[in-house]
Design an enzyme around this catalytic site. Structure first.
Site, PDB file in Angstrom:
ATOM      1  N   TRP A 231       0.830  -1.203   0.000  1.00  0.00           N
ATOM      2  CA  TRP A 231       0.000   0.000   0.000  1.00  0.00           C
ATOM      3  C   TRP A 231       0.864   1.253   0.000  1.00  0.00           C
ATOM      4  O   TRP A 231       0.372   2.349  -0.245  1.00  0.00           O
ATOM      5  CB  TRP A 231      -0.982  -0.003   1.169  1.00  0.00           C
ATOM      6  CG  TRP A 231      -0.416   0.348   2.531  1.00  0.00           C
ATOM      7  CD1 TRP A 231       0.737  -0.091   3.094  1.00  0.00           C
ATOM      8  CD2 TRP A 231      -1.017   1.237   3.484  1.00  0.00           C
ATOM      9  NE1 TRP A 231       0.903   0.437   4.348  1.00  0.00           N
ATOM     10  CE2 TRP A 231      -0.158   1.264   4.612  1.00  0.00           C
ATOM     11  CE3 TRP A 231      -2.179   1.989   3.508  1.00  0.00           C
ATOM     12  CZ2 TRP A 231      -0.448   2.032   5.740  1.00  0.00           C
ATOM     13  CZ3 TRP A 231      -2.460   2.742   4.640  1.00  0.00           C
ATOM     14  CH2 TRP A 231      -1.602   2.768   5.732  1.00  0.00           C
ATOM     15  N   ASP A 232       2.138   1.100   0.275  1.00  0.00           N
ATOM     16  CA  ASP A 232       3.069   2.227   0.205  1.00  0.00           C
ATOM     17  C   ASP A 232       2.938   2.983  -1.112  1.00  0.00           C
ATOM     18  O   ASP A 232       3.032   4.211  -1.156  1.00  0.00           O
ATOM     19  CB  ASP A 232       4.514   1.737   0.344  1.00  0.00           C
ATOM     20  CG  ASP A 232       4.781   1.081   1.672  1.00  0.00           C
ATOM     21  OD1 ASP A 232       3.993   0.199   2.068  1.00  0.00           O
ATOM     22  OD2 ASP A 232       5.789   1.430   2.310  1.00  0.00           O
TER      23      ASP A 232
ATOM     24  N   GLU B  97       0.141  -2.010  12.646  1.00  0.00           N
ATOM     25  CA  GLU B  97       0.532  -3.419  12.626  1.00  0.00           C
ATOM     26  C   GLU B  97       0.994  -3.946  13.975  1.00  0.00           C
ATOM     27  O   GLU B  97       1.424  -5.098  14.066  1.00  0.00           O
ATOM     28  CB  GLU B  97       1.581  -3.636  11.545  1.00  0.00           C
ATOM     29  CG  GLU B  97       0.948  -3.498  10.170  1.00  0.00           C
ATOM     30  CD  GLU B  97       1.955  -3.292   9.082  1.00  0.00           C
ATOM     31  OE1 GLU B  97       3.163  -3.304   9.385  1.00  0.00           O
ATOM     32  OE2 GLU B  97       1.549  -3.105   7.927  1.00  0.00           O
TER      33      GLU B  97
END
Length: 752
Positions: free
Chosen positions: A373-374, A502
């Site tokens: 997703w970076d 996370e």
């Protein structure tokens, strides 16, 4: 954030001055320089979006420390072979060493390395891409190096290295390298060295294709003759072929050829200067069936053109990219950091190349070179505003892997398309099996949907929407509609997911995931309306019924059901305000920001503070926004070439994710720029610490315009295209072609 491997899973022109391409600009505005190749030295990186190279202190060749010198090319991945695909690395193609009989120039830069030591053994993170100094290098002067200077020109990507070298035999030689990877020719790089000996005798220059830098390749073969050497290899598992061809040009002399190297020896006279240039062709199986022929053609064409023409073409190509400049007035250091960030993003992407950048781009194999997703959340938005052609090419990576996303959804028992947390060659899930993110961090599909919607809003390209955007948006909506579960309360829930934070184990109803999924469902319905398609009624039904957790007592969005204030790793809930533009009272945004700001790990990744800056700017708090701007860059940027590290103590390097988040503060934070189908929204604000911010060549639906934020007024100038509708704090302005609109720059903004 990128890979679970590094996680703790639950674990144009304005009154401010000339354009970026104007040679009248002071060099220090664009050139990053160091005079010390030893202390606090982090080698720079350059590239043309197709190929990249880490450039060591010697200015050429391979080095193990302080960061392994890697040479990458887009799309060169291994196969899985029972594990997961990884980025494979090419041999070092930049080696052009100088010798005088007793030693070589490059040897003067080699560190004292303990036997058997490596970056990994010295404490580096081979998965995340951390660096670790190896050995105990002597001061440069002790190795015969004086007058050292290395520079990176952000305008062209050229790296120059100059020094006076005294060999062990006492011979003094002036050496000057220039290395570039041609932005105008995607498969060409060049290294030139000018040598001025202060002695008479044989001068030897060696051109090599150094396999020590290669990673995860096999079946490597070399050959050549005087003037040309070649190398072919294959990525492990995938067997994708790659080829390098180097053509060396220099004064008349005697040639010697060995495996993967050739050298040219000339009889040198003291005080005379001798120039040698190697032209490198780089190709893989993605470019054609015969990479070796393609590489040879590229190298020989470049050699025929000559270095001067090559350099000029490269500069013209970079000039076009730098039309989209970001000028920061009043802080020279911050200006350099902004331009460096933009440069590093551009080194790893280019128009027409359908590959998505990993968190470290082409600088290394950090995080295995996987795509996270970076890209869509942190890197890609900083390309969209000024480089939509590149932004579209990056999205093509997802378009080309839609079938794999469908298979991924089906494997999980769902409809539609679910994009993998870690993606590599073919778009299948490439997260290591031991890491939970591949199974549970599913918000990435919504993040992809947001990028696709943003491209439609910014481009207005209905053909693109029909052919590319719609299939992706529809597939993602189908996934979320089938992923959501109906609870006993009659509402829809998304259970068992890891949020962007996370540190969290899988939980039910991650507020980020639910808000993002709901938006993705509605994006697909919007696209259907534009295209005259019938949306699935399930999309709206599920979207309307999705739970968005809110704690009335604390006045916050809890990160997930059952969240009790635990420390979080990175930006999560605060991202509801940006980039998701979740409709919520400004006071809720403010309370969320304060609550989670105090609970975010100070040692978390570098892009978190950028979101806090943008949201503070959105709330009208320029002072705190700028404090977060400082926080988002200073602890992470590494000297001397202003490259981001992933976190304060190391991590992936060069970390494009951090660079991308940092740039968004200037593109979307201080401007308040937001995309709409029928207008552009602005809410400019300027910190007291700055004199102004100018965005040049912003692009929206065929218009090209500049935004200039000064202390008293903000000006929008339309440089190209039809009239530009702009909304500023509820007031509409229409900027006519070749005209401008001016409005006050507020000190603060009303809460939005």
């Amino acid at each position: 954030m990128p890979a679970p491997s590094r996680r703790t899973p639950s674990g144009c022109r304005t009154p401010s001055g000339p354009s970026a391409a104007d040679p009248a600009l002071a060099p220090e505005e664009w050139v990053l320089t160091t005079d010390d190749p030893v202390h606090d030295y982090h080698p720079t990186f350059t590239g043309n979006g197709c190929a990249g190279a880490r450039v060591p202190a010697a200015g050429n060749g391979y080095a193990e420390a302080p960061v392994p010198t890697q040479f990458h090319v887009a799309g060169f991945y291994t196969g899985r072979e029972g594990e997961w695909a990884r980025k494979a690395g090419l041999p070092a193609w930049s080696t052009l060493d100088v010798g005088e009989g007793s030693a070589t120039f490059n040897a003067a830069f080699a560190p004292e390395t303990p036997p058997g030591a490596s970056g990994e053994e010295a404490g580096g993170n081979p998965v995340g891409g951390d660096w670790a100094p190896v050995g105990n290098p002597l001061p440069a002067a002790a190795r015969g190096i004086t007058g050292y200077r290395q520079s990176l020109d952000l305008r062209t990507g050229a790296v120059t290295t100059a020094a006076r070298w005294t060999s062990p035999a006492g011979r003094v030689t002036d050496v000057r390298y220039e290395l570039l990877i041609d932005r105008s020719r995607p498969h060409v790089a060049a290294v030139t060295v000018t040598v001025t000996p202060h002695w008479d005798g044989p001068l030897e220059v060696t051109d090599a294709l150094d396999t020590r830098a290669a990673t995860r390749v096999r079946n490597t073969r070399t050959g050549g003759s005087g003037g040309l050497i070649w190398l072919t290899t294959q990525a492990e598992g995938s067997a994708i072929p790659a080829a390098l061809v180097s053509v060396l040009r220099g004064p008349a002399g005697e040639w010697a050829v060995a495996s993967g190297t050739h050298s040219l020896t000339v009889e040198a006279a003291a005080g005379e200067s001798y120039t040698f240039t190697k032209y490198v062709g780089i190709a893989t199986g993605h470019d054609g069936d015969d990479p070796l022929s393609l590489a040879r053609e590229a190298a020989e064409d470049a050699a025929r053109a000559g270095y001067a023409r090559l350099s000029a073409g490269n500069r013209r190509a970079w000039d076009r990219e730098w039309e989209g400049d970001i000028a920061v007035r009043g802080d020279a250091r911050l200006q350099r950091q902004v331009r460096a960030a933009k440069f590093y993003l551009l080194t790893s992407v280019r128009a027409g190349l359908p590959w998505s950048p990993s968190p470290a781009g082409l600088s290394s194999d950090g995080y295995n070179g996987h795509v996270f997703w970076d890209t869509e959340t942190w890197i890609w938005p900083s390309l969209l505003a000024q480089h939509p052609d590149i932004a579209e090419s990056v999205l093509d990576y997802r378009v080309d892997r839609l079938d794999a996303a469908r298979a991924n959804a089906e494997a999980g028992g769902h409809r539609g398309a679910r994009f993998p947390w870690e993606s590599a060659l073919d778009g299948a899930e490439d997260t290591p099996a031991w890491a939970p993110c591949g199974t549970y961090e599913q918000h990435i599909s919504a993040d992809v949907a947001l990028a696709f919607r943003q491209f439609w809003l910014a481009s207005g390209d209905e053909r693109w929407l029909r052919e590319k955007g719609w299939p992706v948006l529809r597939g993602i909506a189908d996934f979320w509609a089938s992923r959501a579960e109906t609870g006993e309360d009659g509402r829809h829930h998304i259970n068992g997911v890891i949020p962007p934070d996370e540190y969290a184990a899988p939980h039910d109803d991650s507020v980020y995931t639910n808000v993002a999924a709901r938006a993705a469902l509605r994006f697909a319905a919007e696209a259907a309306a534009v295209l005259g398609q019938a949306p699935d009624p399930e999309w709206e039904r599920v979207a309307d019924g999705l739970v968005v957790p809110f704690d009335e007592t604390r006045g916050i969005h809890p990160e997930f059901v059952g969240y009790e204030g635990e420390k979080i790793k990175q930006a999560d809930v605060v991202m509801l305000a940006y980039p998701w533009e979740h409709p919520q009272p400004a006071e809720v945004t403010r309370v969320d920001l304060a609550y989670y700001g105090s609970r975010t790990d100070e040692n978390g990744p570098s892009m978190t503070d950028s979101v806090h800056s943008i949201v503070h700017a959105q709330l009208g708090d320029a002072k705190t926004a700028f404090e977060y701007t400082r926080r988002s860059v200073e602890p992470f940027v590494r000297p001397p070439f202003d490259q981001f590290a992933e976190d304060r103590n190391g991590g992936a390097f060069t970390f494009l994710t951090g660079h991308g988040g940092f740039l968004q503060e200037f593109l979307y934070g201080y401007t308040g720029l937001r995309w709409r189908e029928d207008r552009v929204l602005l809410a400019p604000i300027l910190p007291e610490e700055l004199e102004g911010i100018t965005l040049r060549a912003v692009r929206w639906r065929g218009r090209v315009f500049d935004i200039d934020i000064a202390r008293e007024v903000t000006t929008v100038r339309l440089r190209q295209g039809a009239a530009l509708p702009v909304e500023v704090s509820g007031s509409m302005y229409v900027v006519v072609p070749d005209g401008e609109a001016t409005f006050p720059t507020p000190r603060t903004w009303p809460h939005r």
